[in-house]
Design an enzyme around this catalytic site. Structure first.
Site, PDB file in Angstrom:
ATOM      1  N   VAL A 292      -0.760  -2.888  31.192  1.00 25.99           N
ATOM      2  CA  VAL A 292      -1.336  -3.927  30.335  1.00 25.99           C
ATOM      3  C   VAL A 292      -2.579  -4.502  31.037  1.00 25.99           C
ATOM      4  O   VAL A 292      -2.468  -5.052  32.138  1.00 25.99           O
ATOM      5  CB  VAL A 292      -0.320  -5.052  30.060  1.00 25.99           C
ATOM      6  CG1 VAL A 292      -0.950  -6.127  29.171  1.00 25.99           C
ATOM      7  CG2 VAL A 292       0.945  -4.488  29.412  1.00 25.99           C
TER       8      VAL A 292
ATOM      9  N   ILE B  29       9.961  -7.517  29.162  1.00 28.10           N
ATOM     10  CA  ILE B  29      10.777  -6.968  28.080  1.00 28.10           C
ATOM     11  C   ILE B  29      11.662  -5.810  28.571  1.00 28.10           C
ATOM     12  O   ILE B  29      12.692  -5.516  27.965  1.00 28.10           O
ATOM     13  CB  ILE B  29       9.853  -6.528  26.911  1.00 28.10           C
ATOM     14  CG1 ILE B  29      10.605  -6.500  25.596  1.00 28.10           C
ATOM     15  CG2 ILE B  29       9.147  -5.218  27.191  1.00 28.10           C
ATOM     16  CD1 ILE B  29       9.709  -6.433  24.376  1.00 28.10           C
TER      17      ILE B  29
ATOM     18  N   HIS C 171      -1.643  -9.708  35.745  1.00 33.63           N
ATOM     19  CA  HIS C 171      -0.292 -10.260  35.812  1.00 33.63           C
ATOM     20  C   HIS C 171       0.318  -9.963  37.160  1.00 33.63           C
ATOM     21  O   HIS C 171      -0.001  -8.959  37.795  1.00 33.63           O
ATOM     22  CB  HIS C 171       0.600  -9.713  34.693  1.00 33.63           C
ATOM     23  CG  HIS C 171       0.617  -8.226  34.582  1.00 33.63           C
ATOM     24  ND1 HIS C 171      -0.398  -7.509  33.979  1.00 33.63           N
ATOM     25  CD2 HIS C 171       1.525  -7.296  34.998  1.00 33.63           C
ATOM     26  CE1 HIS C 171      -0.111  -6.219  34.026  1.00 33.63           C
ATOM     27  NE2 HIS C 171       1.050  -6.057  34.652  1.00 33.63           N
TER      28      HIS C 171
END
Ligand code: 5GP
Length: 126
Positions: free
Chosen positions: A106, A36, A110
Site C-alpha cells: 500500500v 485486515i 505506514h
C-alpha cells in the site's frame, strides 16, 4: 524517481472514511487501526494523515509536529494493546516496508506494530 503519492490507495480511502477500519487510536495527525490480515494477535497499522508514500518521504517532508505526533502515537499504541516490554516479557516489533524490494503493498506510509506472541528473528537469510 521517488513515488508520487496516489490518493486512490486503500489507506487514503480509509482516511477519507470511504472504507471502514478498526481504529485503535486517532490523533490530529495520525491514525492507528488493526490490519485486515493480522500476522500476530496484535497487528496494528499506524499511518500519518498526510499524503506521504514511504517512510523516507514522511521523515524528510513532514512537519516536526506531524513527526512528533506520529512517534508518540506509536508509543501509545504499544501501551493500548498491552505490548510494552516489561520484566515479565512482552514486547513488540515495528516494521515499515518502503518500495519494491521491501514489497510495500500500500503506497501510503505506514508502520506495522506486531505483538502478542514470540516474533522470532527479524530477517531470514536471502
Ligand atoms: P505493506 O506490505 O504495504 O507493508 O502492508 C500493507 C498491509 O495493509 C498488509 O498487512 C495488509 O494486510 C493491510 N491491508 C491491506 N488492505 C487493507 C484494508 O483495507 N484494511 C486494513 N485494515 N488493512 C489492509
Amino acid at each position: 524517481m521517488p513515488f508520487a503519492y496516489d490518493d486512490q490507495n486503500i489507506f487514503a480511502k480509509i482516511l477519507r472514511g470511504e472504507i471502514p477500519n478498526d481504529t485503535v487510536l486517532e490523533t490530529q495527525h495520525t491514525l492507528a487501526f488493526r490490519d485486515i490480515h493480522p500476522q500476530a494477535p496484535d497487528h496494528v497499522l499506524v499511518i500519518p494523515k498526510g499524503p506521504y508514500a514511504t517512510y523516507d518521504h514522511f521523515a524528510l517532508a513532514a512537519s516536526d509536529e506531524e513527526i512528533v505526533d506520529f512517534t508518540r502515537t506509536l508509543g501509545e499504541v504499544a501501551r493500548a494493546v498491552g505490548a510494552q516490554p516489561s520484566e515479565a516479557g512482552g514486547g513488540f516489533r515495528l516494521i515499515s516496508n518502503a518500495g519494491e524490494d521491501a514489497v510495500q503493498e500500500v503506497p501510503h506510509m505506514h508502520v506495522h506494530l506486531v505483538a502478542g506472541r514470540p516474533l522470532g528473528r527479524i530477517l531470514q537469510p536471502a
